[in-house]
Design an enzyme around this catalytic site. Structure first.
Site, PDB file in Angstrom:
ATOM      1  N   GLU A 196       0.898   7.062   7.054  1.00  0.00           N
ATOM      2  CA  GLU A 196       2.072   6.617   6.286  1.00  0.00           C
ATOM      3  C   GLU A 196       1.916   7.012   4.825  1.00  0.00           C
ATOM      4  O   GLU A 196       2.866   7.466   4.168  1.00  0.00           O
ATOM      5  CB  GLU A 196       2.232   5.094   6.385  1.00  0.00           C
ATOM      6  CG  GLU A 196       2.585   4.591   7.766  1.00  0.00           C
ATOM      7  CD  GLU A 196       2.712   3.083   7.799  1.00  0.00           C
ATOM      8  OE1 GLU A 196       3.050   2.463   6.771  1.00  0.00           O
ATOM      9  OE2 GLU A 196       2.497   2.526   8.883  1.00  0.00           O
ATOM     10  N   HIS A 203       8.791   3.398   9.143  1.00  0.00           N
ATOM     11  CA  HIS A 203       8.668   2.530  10.305  1.00  0.00           C
ATOM     12  C   HIS A 203       7.417   2.961  11.072  1.00  0.00           C
ATOM     13  O   HIS A 203       7.234   4.170  11.311  1.00  0.00           O
ATOM     14  CB  HIS A 203       9.913   2.658  11.183  1.00  0.00           C
ATOM     15  CG  HIS A 203       9.867   1.823  12.414  1.00  0.00           C
ATOM     16  ND1 HIS A 203      10.056   0.451  12.396  1.00  0.00           N
ATOM     17  CD2 HIS A 203       9.639   2.153  13.703  1.00  0.00           C
ATOM     18  CE1 HIS A 203       9.945  -0.002  13.629  1.00  0.00           C
ATOM     19  NE2 HIS A 203       9.697   0.997  14.440  1.00  0.00           N
ATOM     20  N   ARG A 216      12.864  -7.937   5.508  1.00  0.00           N
ATOM     21  CA  ARG A 216      14.146  -8.620   5.726  1.00  0.00           C
ATOM     22  C   ARG A 216      15.131  -7.634   6.347  1.00  0.00           C
ATOM     23  O   ARG A 216      15.259  -6.499   5.873  1.00  0.00           O
ATOM     24  CB  ARG A 216      14.726  -9.145   4.407  1.00  0.00           C
ATOM     25  CG  ARG A 216      13.812 -10.076   3.650  1.00  0.00           C
ATOM     26  CD  ARG A 216      13.458 -11.316   4.424  1.00  0.00           C
ATOM     27  NE  ARG A 216      14.639 -12.138   4.711  1.00  0.00           N
ATOM     28  CZ  ARG A 216      14.625 -13.157   5.565  1.00  0.00           C
ATOM     29  NH1 ARG A 216      13.534 -13.419   6.267  1.00  0.00           N
ATOM     30  NH2 ARG A 216      15.717 -13.867   5.763  1.00  0.00           N
ATOM     31  N   SER A 255       0.836  -1.211   0.000  1.00  0.00           N
ATOM     32  CA  SER A 255       0.000   0.000   0.000  1.00  0.00           C
ATOM     33  C   SER A 255       0.867   1.255   0.000  1.00  0.00           C
ATOM     34  O   SER A 255       0.522   2.261  -0.634  1.00  0.00           O
ATOM     35  CB  SER A 255      -0.956   0.001   1.192  1.00  0.00           C
ATOM     36  OG  SER A 255      -0.280   0.233   2.410  1.00  0.00           O
TER      37      SER A 255
HETATM   38  C1  GRF Z   1       3.255  -0.853   7.200  1.00  0.00           C
HETATM   39  O1  GRF Z   1       2.719  -0.866   8.499  1.00  0.00           O
HETATM   40  C2  GRF Z   1       4.608  -0.185   7.244  1.00  0.00           C
HETATM   41  O2  GRF Z   1       4.732   0.706   8.334  1.00  0.00           O
HETATM   42  C3  GRF Z   1       5.541  -1.327   7.421  1.00  0.00           C
HETATM   43  O3  GRF Z   1       4.990  -2.349   6.609  1.00  0.00           O
HETATM   44  C4  GRF Z   1       3.557  -2.284   6.763  1.00  0.00           C
HETATM   45  C5  GRF Z   1       2.843  -2.714   5.505  1.00  0.00           C
HETATM   46  O4  GRF Z   1       3.138  -1.781   4.502  1.00  0.00           O
HETATM   47  N1  GRF Z   1       6.877  -0.951   7.051  1.00  0.00           N
HETATM   48  P1  GRF Z   1       2.533  -1.940   2.975  1.00  0.00           P
HETATM   49  O5  GRF Z   1       1.036  -1.892   3.076  1.00  0.00           O
HETATM   50  O6  GRF Z   1       2.995  -3.283   2.429  1.00  0.00           O
HETATM   51  O7  GRF Z   1       3.106  -0.748   2.256  1.00  0.00           O
END
Ligand code: GRF
Length: 196
Positions: free
Chosen positions: A174, A109, A91, A12
């Site tokens: 985010e 983060h 990772r 996302s």
């Molecule tokens: C999010 O909570 C982000 O903070 C963390 O990974 C999670 C999923 O992110 N780093 P996304 O939906 O795959 O971008």
């Protein structure tokens, strides 16, 4: 700048970064979306947006992190990437990889760093009885979740919140914060931004 996005899941954040780079005058363009999981949902979403994708399954490399990361770097450089956004990339990266890309790699983060480095950030904020939570975009350095902060966004913690409800509220922020930080970083701006 030529931006590559590394992800492990749904992507996302990647979707928002790719959309933002399509805006007029943006100093970066997406050249690759790559995952350590060939089945990551974010790869299909990137393809649907017309962005080149790749995957390097980390499992065949076993404990040889350096060999896995050498393959990542080879693919990234073949794609011409000179800026990396980690976006839900799960990772841990060794010092060798980070040093090679240092100054050119960002991460998001889901906590208000320096609080709650590592995993399970929302559960830890709830357990601590914090009044607020949020997310941080930072430059990646060898120490985990520790590099110079480029931006933060905050959300209130509400009574009855669960890690899932809090994560959903933070994820919305985010999606605002990361594109704003990428645009500024790619334009050479380094002063951190703090969204309300
Ligand atoms: C999010 O909570 C982000 O903070 C963390 O990974 C999670 C999923 O992110 N780093 P996304 O939906 O795959 O971008």
């Amino acid at each position: 700048r030529s931006c590559a996005i590394l992800l492990s899941g749904g992507g996302s954040n990647m979707v928002q970064l790719v959309k933002s780079m399509a805006e007029a005058g943006h100093p970066a363009r997406p050249v690759l979306v790559m995952s350590n999981d060939p089945g990551a949902g974010g790869l299909a979403r990137a393809q649907a947006m017309g962005v080149a994708t790749d995957a390097v399954d980390h499992r065949p490399f076993g404990k040889d992190r350096a060999a896995f990361e050498a393959e990542l770097t080879a693919r990234l450089e073949a794609a011409g990437a000179d800026l990396i956004c980690l976006a839900g990339f799960m990772r841990v990266l060794t010092e060798g990889f980070v040093r090679h890309w240092e100054g050119r790699m960002l991460n998001i983060h889901p906590s208000l760093l320096p609080k709650y480095r590592g995993l399970h950030t929302h559960a830890r904020a709830l357990d601590a009885g914090d009044a607020e939570a949020g997310c941080t975009v930072h430059e990646v350095t060898p120490a985990l979740d520790d590099g110079p902060i480029l931006g933060q966004a905050r959300v209130p913690i509400l009574s009855g919140d669960t890690p899932e409800s809090l994560a959903a509220r933070v994820l919305v922020r985010e999606h605002e914060l990361y594109p704003a930080c990428l645009r500024r970083f790619a334009a050479g701006e380094r002063h951190p931004i703090y969204l309300n």
